[in-house]
Design a protein around this motif. Structure first.
Motif, PDB file in Angstrom:
ATOM      1  N   ASP A  33       7.373  -0.532  19.031  1.00 36.76           N
ATOM      2  CA  ASP A  33       5.937  -0.711  18.858  1.00 36.76           C
ATOM      3  C   ASP A  33       5.567  -0.520  17.389  1.00 36.76           C
ATOM      4  OD1 ASP A  33       5.608  -1.189  21.541  1.00 36.76           O
ATOM      5  OD2 ASP A  33       5.129   0.903  22.028  1.00 36.76           O
ATOM      6  N   GLY A  34       4.732  -1.400  16.883  1.00 35.61           N
ATOM      7  CA  GLY A  34       4.379  -1.362  15.472  1.00 35.61           C
ATOM      8  C   GLY A  34       2.888  -1.447  15.262  1.00 35.61           C
ATOM      9  N   PRO A  35       2.474  -1.829  14.079  1.00 35.60           N
ATOM     10  CA  PRO A  35       3.304  -2.303  12.968  1.00 35.60           C
ATOM     11  C   PRO A  35       4.002  -1.172  12.223  1.00 35.60           C
ATOM     12  CG  PRO A  35       1.013  -2.289  12.302  1.00 35.60           C
ATOM     13  CD  PRO A  35       1.026  -1.910  13.748  1.00 35.60           C
ATOM     14  N   HIS A  36       5.015  -1.565  11.464  1.00 39.14           N
ATOM     15  CA  HIS A  36       5.786  -0.598  10.687  1.00 39.14           C
ATOM     16  C   HIS A  36       5.611  -0.781   9.189  1.00 39.14           C
ATOM     17  CE1 HIS A  36       7.868  -0.745  14.586  1.00 39.14           C
ATOM     18  NE2 HIS A  36       8.340   0.454  14.315  1.00 39.14           N
ATOM     19  N   LEU A  37       5.034  -1.890   8.765  1.00 40.79           N
ATOM     20  CA  LEU A  37       5.042  -2.250   7.350  1.00 40.79           C
ATOM     21  C   LEU A  37       3.632  -2.545   6.867  1.00 40.79           C
ATOM     22  CD1 LEU A  37       8.092  -4.537   7.848  1.00 40.79           C
ATOM     23  CD2 LEU A  37       8.162  -2.431   6.531  1.00 40.79           C
ATOM     24  N   GLN A  38       3.352  -2.131   5.644  1.00 40.20           N
ATOM     25  CA  GLN A  38       2.017  -2.285   5.075  1.00 40.20           C
ATOM     26  C   GLN A  38       2.153  -2.585   3.585  1.00 40.20           C
ATOM     27  OE1 GLN A  38      -0.249   1.373   4.532  1.00 40.20           O
ATOM     28  NE2 GLN A  38      -2.087   0.401   5.363  1.00 40.20           N
ATOM     29  N   LEU A  39       1.598  -3.713   3.177  1.00 43.82           N
ATOM     30  CA  LEU A  39       1.574  -4.070   1.761  1.00 43.82           C
ATOM     31  C   LEU A  39       0.153  -3.832   1.242  1.00 43.82           C
ATOM     32  CD1 LEU A  39       3.118  -5.172  -0.655  1.00 43.82           C
ATOM     33  CD2 LEU A  39       2.478  -7.484   0.054  1.00 43.82           C
ATOM     34  N   LEU A  40       0.022  -2.849   0.369  1.00 40.02           N
ATOM     35  CA  LEU A  40      -1.290  -2.453  -0.142  1.00 40.02           C
ATOM     36  C   LEU A  40      -1.559  -3.143  -1.472  1.00 40.02           C
ATOM     37  CD1 LEU A  40      -0.999   1.384   0.522  1.00 40.02           C
ATOM     38  CD2 LEU A  40      -2.071  -0.341   1.967  1.00 40.02           C
ATOM     39  N   ARG A  41      -2.675  -3.846  -1.548  1.00 41.12           N
ATOM     40  CA  ARG A  41      -3.093  -4.487  -2.798  1.00 41.12           C
ATOM     41  C   ARG A  41      -4.418  -3.842  -3.221  1.00 41.12           C
ATOM     42  NH1 ARG A  41      -1.819  -8.285   1.008  1.00 41.12           N
ATOM     43  NH2 ARG A  41      -0.064  -9.681   0.614  1.00 41.12           N
ATOM     44  N   VAL A  42      -4.356  -2.725  -3.894  1.00 39.27           N
ATOM     45  CA  VAL A  42      -5.560  -1.970  -4.250  1.00 39.27           C
ATOM     46  C   VAL A  42      -5.457  -1.500  -5.697  1.00 39.27           C
ATOM     47  CG1 VAL A  42      -5.986  -1.184  -1.896  1.00 39.27           C
ATOM     48  CG2 VAL A  42      -4.574   0.199  -3.400  1.00 39.27           C
ATOM     49  N   ASP A  43      -6.608  -1.328  -6.328  1.00 40.51           N
ATOM     50  CA  ASP A  43      -6.627  -0.807  -7.700  1.00 40.51           C
ATOM     51  C   ASP A  43      -7.670   0.287  -7.888  1.00 40.51           C
ATOM     52  OD1 ASP A  43      -8.936  -2.243  -7.547  1.00 40.51           O
ATOM     53  OD2 ASP A  43      -8.440  -3.682  -9.122  1.00 40.51           O
ATOM     54  N   ALA A  44      -8.217   0.802  -6.777  1.00 36.59           N
ATOM     55  CA  ALA A  44      -9.215   1.876  -6.853  1.00 36.59           C
ATOM     56  C   ALA A  44      -8.846   2.961  -5.859  1.00 36.59           C
ATOM     57  CB  ALA A  44     -10.613   1.330  -6.537  1.00 36.59           C
ATOM     58  N   PRO A  45      -9.072   4.225  -6.208  1.00 37.37           N
ATOM     59  CA  PRO A  45      -8.673   5.330  -5.319  1.00 37.37           C
ATOM     60  C   PRO A  45      -9.379   5.288  -3.971  1.00 37.37           C
ATOM     61  CG  PRO A  45      -9.999   6.144  -7.169  1.00 37.37           C
ATOM     62  CD  PRO A  45      -9.643   4.736  -7.479  1.00 37.37           C
ATOM     63  N   GLU A  46     -10.652   4.848  -3.942  1.00 38.63           N
ATOM     64  CA  GLU A  46     -11.371   4.793  -2.671  1.00 38.63           C
ATOM     65  C   GLU A  46     -10.701   3.810  -1.707  1.00 38.63           C
ATOM     66  OE1 GLU A  46     -12.727   4.316  -5.587  1.00 38.63           O
ATOM     67  OE2 GLU A  46     -14.214   5.905  -5.941  1.00 38.63           O
ATOM     68  N   GLU A  47     -10.312   2.650  -2.238  1.00 39.95           N
ATOM     69  CA  GLU A  47      -9.642   1.648  -1.402  1.00 39.95           C
ATOM     70  C   GLU A  47      -8.305   2.176  -0.889  1.00 39.95           C
ATOM     71  OE1 GLU A  47      -9.281  -1.624  -4.047  1.00 39.95           O
ATOM     72  OE2 GLU A  47     -11.259  -2.433  -3.603  1.00 39.95           O
ATOM     73  N   LEU A  48      -7.571   2.844  -1.760  1.00 40.48           N
ATOM     74  CA  LEU A  48      -6.269   3.384  -1.364  1.00 40.48           C
ATOM     75  C   LEU A  48      -6.421   4.455  -0.291  1.00 40.48           C
ATOM     76  CD1 LEU A  48      -3.233   3.525  -1.688  1.00 40.48           C
ATOM     77  CD2 LEU A  48      -3.559   5.071  -3.623  1.00 40.48           C
ATOM     78  N   ALA A  49      -7.420   5.305  -0.428  1.00 41.13           N
ATOM     79  CA  ALA A  49      -7.628   6.362   0.560  1.00 41.13           C
ATOM     80  C   ALA A  49      -7.868   5.779   1.944  1.00 41.13           C
ATOM     81  CB  ALA A  49      -8.805   7.248   0.137  1.00 41.13           C
ATOM     82  N   VAL A  50      -8.711   4.760   1.999  1.00 44.61           N
ATOM     83  CA  VAL A  50      -8.996   4.121   3.287  1.00 44.61           C
ATOM     84  C   VAL A  50      -7.738   3.481   3.857  1.00 44.61           C
ATOM     85  CG1 VAL A  50     -10.287   2.292   4.435  1.00 44.61           C
ATOM     86  CG2 VAL A  50     -11.422   3.740   2.759  1.00 44.61           C
ATOM     87  N   ALA A  51      -7.003   2.779   3.007  1.00 46.11           N
ATOM     88  CA  ALA A  51      -5.799   2.091   3.477  1.00 46.11           C
ATOM     89  C   ALA A  51      -4.767   3.073   4.022  1.00 46.11           C
ATOM     90  CB  ALA A  51      -5.197   1.272   2.338  1.00 46.11           C
ATOM     91  N   LEU A  52      -4.627   4.224   3.366  1.00 53.19           N
ATOM     92  CA  LEU A  52      -3.632   5.191   3.810  1.00 53.19           C
ATOM     93  C   LEU A  52      -4.025   5.874   5.112  1.00 53.19           C
ATOM     94  CD1 LEU A  52      -2.496   6.830   0.440  1.00 53.19           C
ATOM     95  CD2 LEU A  52      -1.355   5.046   1.790  1.00 53.19           C
ATOM     96  N   ARG A  53      -5.328   5.921   5.393  1.00 53.26           N
ATOM     97  CA  ARG A  53      -5.743   6.458   6.691  1.00 53.26           C
ATOM     98  C   ARG A  53      -5.284   5.539   7.830  1.00 53.26           C
ATOM     99  NH1 ARG A  53      -9.690  10.317   6.855  1.00 53.26           N
ATOM    100  NH2 ARG A  53      -9.076  10.386   9.047  1.00 53.26           N
ATOM    101  N   HIS A  54      -4.990   4.283   7.482  1.00 54.67           N
ATOM    102  CA  HIS A  54      -4.503   3.313   8.469  1.00 54.67           C
ATOM    103  C   HIS A  54      -3.036   2.957   8.215  1.00 54.67           C
ATOM    104  CE1 HIS A  54      -8.584   2.683  10.001  1.00 54.67           C
ATOM    105  NE2 HIS A  54      -8.976   2.685   8.747  1.00 54.67           N
ATOM    106  N   ALA A  55      -2.298   3.878   7.645  1.00 54.05           N
ATOM    107  CA  ALA A  55      -0.884   3.643   7.376  1.00 54.05           C
ATOM    108  C   ALA A  55      -0.132   3.394   8.685  1.00 54.05           C
ATOM    109  CB  ALA A  55      -0.284   4.845   6.642  1.00 54.05           C
ATOM    110  N   PRO A  56       0.954   2.651   8.638  1.00 56.29           N
ATOM    111  CA  PRO A  56       1.681   2.305   9.865  1.00 56.29           C
ATOM    112  C   PRO A  56       2.117   3.535  10.649  1.00 56.29           C
ATOM    113  CG  PRO A  56       2.531   1.086   7.982  1.00 56.29           C
ATOM    114  CD  PRO A  56       1.584   2.100   7.440  1.00 56.29           C
TER     115      PRO A  56
END
Length: 555
Positions: free
Chosen positions: A344-367
């Motif tokens: 069961d996945g997903p297992h992989l995440q390609l993050l295209r971000v350049d601001a800390p706020e965007e990265l924080a949100v993306a990591l809350r949804h890490a695989p």
């Protein structure tokens, strides 16, 4: 995107705190793995000879500053009613071309009505409207700071330090024998050439050549190479594997759950993570790489086999665009395999971000994908295909589902081939073209054999086949037969009608009769096409006006 940290849903504090403590142990374990010293280096020598290119208003003030310490030559790109007087050479140029690297730049330029001139330089300050060297990764010693005065000042200050002897690691190693770039003049795989952002890789007949002075060490070529012919030598894959294995083992022993490896570069990615601080979820384990493009399916599969629930790769926008496309494709292939095995996945995440706020949100949804119940204990090999064999064997052995094969998207480095038996003449051109030993002949018997495990889907067999009888089928096989030669086509040998020596196959002879029957050399002498080469020559040389008796054997 402008999302505040408070806009995010709260984490489970107890488990996140436990995961954060486990992450600290994981980071310490990874950092404890010593970095190897580069065994092979590339050396530069710069005497400081500097070329400055640009308009008079842009180039001359910075050339004056550089000339205080360096020998300078200036190429002006605009008209000059009166040539400026300077203690260094100044030329007007309408066309300029520059190529090379630190200590070895070659420039060619031409003024109106004058012959082409050229010169050799150690450093280049490019202030022209469009960069003279357009590659995304710029060569060492080449500075193109654009229009910003601060950036120009930083470039000039850096150039003062670029005099003397310098060295860097030789980042790659190359095994020509298994390269799938070409065979017999036919082009196959160009993945490494297409992805190189430094334009350091070029075709060289049936192989490639890599310019070590231009290579910037991104490792993207090794990521997309299907055979492992070009590999990352510094740091080697084995070192990255040890760091990943140590981090995940320490995280697991410290009581962490569902770990995600966050792969980032040590400059822009690390700076972005530093801005997050405690906002990084506890289960996310940052791991700095030489470059984020340097890992692909072999490393990711191994990490999941070691117990990772997911892999996140952080791209901050400073990378070449082709890197993102390549990692997208690699992730599509990897996820197709894991889905096919029932993880069961997903297992992989390609993050295209350049601001800390965007990265924080993306990591809350890490695989948060399913990992094998038993962590693997194998070590990454510097041979890419060996690592894939170990990782895929472990993932299949512990998979929720164990299919015999998994369909994969085009471009995957695994698969089978289909042969149209009615078209195939068993000429064995494909065998000679295969760089991976996947296709084999019958050792004197007219048959074609195939070992699926070895196939990298480079397409050289299909390109080489004169009958267009071969089709690629991307898939990953787990059948026992994948390691064994399987017969794709066979026939009885055709014997020469004159000497009875076997020299081909019935299909091949029938094809020759169909194609060459009307050729003047064989008109009225079709039996020559049923003869071996020696007998054909003898038959052609025999006098036509003498009586002779020849026994012809007909099938």
């Amino acid at each position: 995107m402008n999302i505040r940290f408070t806009d995010m849903p709260p984490l489970e504090p107890v488990q996140d705190g436990r995961d954060a403590q486990a992450r600290s142990a994981a980071v310490l374990a990874a950092d404890a793995i010593p970095v190897y010293e580069a065994s092979v280096t590339v050396n530069y020598r710069s005497g400081g000879r500097t070329l400055v290119v640009g308009s008079a208003a842009n180039a001359l003030p910075w050339a004056d500053r550089l000339a205080a310490a360096l020998p300078v030559t200036v190429l002006l790109l605009d008209n000059q009613d009166t040539m400026p007087v300077r203690p260094y050479p100044v030329h007007v140029a309408r066309t300029v071309a520059v190529a090379g690297w630190l200590g070895s730049f070659e420039a060619r330029w031409q003024a109106p009505g004058r012959p082409v001139e050229q010169g050799r330089f150690d450093l280049v300050l490019d202030l022209s409207p469009s960069r003279l060297i357009p590659s995304h990764q710029r060569p060492n010693g080449y500075y193109a700071p654009g229009y910003d005065d601060d950036a120009r000042a930083q470039a000039v200050e850096a150039m003062f330090e670029m005099v003397g002897d310098f060295e860097k690691p030789k980042y790659f190693s190359y095994k020509e024998r298994i390269c799938a770039h070409g065979r017999n003049g036919q082009e196959g795989c160009t993945a490494c050439i297409d992805i190189c952002s430094a334009q350091a890789i070029a075709g060289d007949g049936d192989k490639i050549k890599v310019n070590p002075y231009l290579c910037a060490g991104c490792g993207a070529c090794s990521t997309v190479c299907p055979t492992g012919a070009i590999s990352y030598a510094f740091p080697p894959a084995a070192l990255t594997g040890k760091r990943i294995q140590a981090a995940l083992r320490s995280y697991r022993e410290a009581g962490g759950s569902a770990p995600v490896l966050l792969l980032h570069d040590p400059e822009h990615g690390a700076a972005l993570l530093a801005q997050l601080g405690d906002a990084i979820p506890g289960r996310v384990i940052p791991l700095a790489l030489q470059h984020t493009a340097s890992t692909g399916i072999d490393v990711w599969f191994a990490a999941i086999a070691y117990g990772a629930s997911g892999i996140s790769v952080l791209m901050t926008g400073h990378e070449a665009p082709q890197y993102t496309a390549a990692l997208d494709q690699q992730m599509e292939i990897a996820q197709a395999v894991l889905d096919g095995l029932g993880y069961d996945g997903p297992h992989l995440q390609l993050l295209r971000v350049d601001a800390p706020e965007e990265l924080a949100v993306a990591l809350r949804h890490a695989p948060r994908g399913l990992a094998p119940s038993e962590p693997a204990v194998f070590h990454l090999a510097n041979d890419k295909r060996n690592t894939l064999d170990y990782a895929l064997d472990h993932l299949h052995r512990h998979a929720p589902q164990r299919p015999e094969q998994v369909a994969l998207p085009p471009g995957a480095p695994f698969g089978a081939i289909e042969v149209n038996r009615s078209a195939c003449t068993l000429c064995m051109s494909c065998v000679g073209a295969c760089p991976a030993g996947a296709l084999q002949d019958g050792q004197g018997v007219p048959l074609l054999r195939f070992i699926e495990k070895n196939c990298v889907q480079c397409g050289l067999c299909a390109t080489t086949c004169p009958e267009n009888a071969i089709t690629l089928t991307p898939r990953l096989s787990f059948m026992e037969t994948r390691n064994q030669p399987v017969v794709l086509n066979e026939t009885q040998p055709f014997h020469c009608i004159r000497c009875d020596k076997p020299f081909g196959t019935l299909q091949m002879v029938e094809n020759m009769l169909g194609r060459l029957g009307s050729h003047p050399a064989f008109a009225g002498h079709l039996d020559r096409l049923r003869m071996c080469g020696d007998c054909r020559v003898i038959d052609m040389m025999e006098p036509r006006d003498e009586m002779r008796v020849t026994t012809l054997r007909r099938d």
